[in-house]
Design an enzyme around this catalytic site. Structure first.
Site, PDB file in Angstrom:
ATOM      1  N   GLU A  82       0.821  -1.215   0.000  1.00  0.00           N
ATOM      2  CA  GLU A  82       0.000   0.000   0.000  1.00  0.00           C
ATOM      3  C   GLU A  82       0.859   1.271   0.000  1.00  0.00           C
ATOM      4  O   GLU A  82       0.330   2.372   0.179  1.00  0.00           O
ATOM      5  CB  GLU A  82      -0.962  -0.039   1.188  1.00  0.00           C
ATOM      6  N   TYR A 128     -12.633  18.338  19.861  1.00  0.00           N
ATOM      7  CA  TYR A 128     -11.286  18.073  19.344  1.00  0.00           C
ATOM      8  C   TYR A 128     -11.320  17.426  17.974  1.00  0.00           C
ATOM      9  O   TYR A 128     -10.449  17.671  17.143  1.00  0.00           O
ATOM     10  CB  TYR A 128     -10.448  17.278  20.356  1.00  0.00           C
TER      11      TYR A 128
HETATM   12 ZN   LIG Z   1      -5.006  -1.496   4.290  1.00  0.00          ZN
END
Ligand SMILES: [Zn+2]
Length: 218
Positions: A82, A128
């Site tokens: 990735e 937040y």
């Molecule tokens: Zn992944």
């Protein structure tokens, strides 16, 4: 057993240690499991990234892959499949120095819901979250490792440092690894609230959100 990389440059060693510590901490606290997720830091023209099929649990400063800014493999074990979307983020946002991608349970669950707003997948319940995440774009589904994901991630990065890959999981980025990791945790907790509240939670109003974002900018 992960192949060792003893060839890091001197100025990369501290970043490598920080990656290992952050990855192990995320694993220990349940944000990562098995071999899910990947993490990277940019140091100059090189990117240190977790290797393919590695677990955050046993990542060390010696077990990182190094690629260049085009994604070309330079040294160490083979990088995560990735890595291409990490590269896309560094390309799109030159100020970014770190990227964290998780398959954390609640944020991933949100990524599996029908998309009602492709530019913003989660209602804002807490201050937040509003201050840190301007919106949460959903990147259309493509199989993990598909090169087309990089283009969609690049587009989403124009809107926000946090995004969801449809039916896959969150990506966050930051000027430091601490910032990218904190965003991933903030996102996971907001996603958890979303499911705990089962549609009965009161969200912040658009005026309250605008005030928070204005204040946090100044
Ligand atoms: Zn992944």
């Amino acid at each position: 057993m992960i192949e060792e990389n003893e060839n890091l440059q001197v100025n990369e060693i501290e970043s490598a240690r920080e990656i290992a510590q952050t990855a192990q901490s995320l694993f220990r606290r349940g944000y990562s499991f098995g071999t899910a997720g990947n993490i990277s830091v940019r140091v100059g023209e090189r990117i240190l990234v977790s290797p393919t099929n590695s677990s955050f649990e046993d990542l060390t400063e010696h077990s990182l892959s190094v690629v260049d800014l085009t994604g070309k493999f330079l040294e160490g074990p083979a990088p995560s499949k990735e890595t291409h979307f990490h590269i896309a983020l560094y390309e799109q946002r030159p100020e970014i120095r770190a990227v964290v991608h998780l398959h954390s349970t609640y944020a991933t669950a949100v990524s599996c819901l029908p998309v009602t707003d492709p530019n913003d997948a989660l209602p804002v319940f807490t201050p937040y979250f509003a201050m840190r995440i301007p919106c949460l774009p959903v990147v259309p589904y493509l199989r993990p490792g598909h090169r087309g994901l990089a283009d969609s991630v690049r587009q989403a990065a124009r809107l926000s440092p946090a995004m969801l890959l449809k039916n896959h999981g969150p990506i966050t980025s930051g000027k430091t690894l601490r910032e990218a990791s904190a965003l991933a945790e903030e996102l996971e907790e907001q996603a958890k609230l979303y499911f705990l509240l089962r549609g009965s939670g009161e969200v912040l109003t658009s005026e309250q959100i605008a005030e928070l974002r204005e204040t946090s900018r100044s």
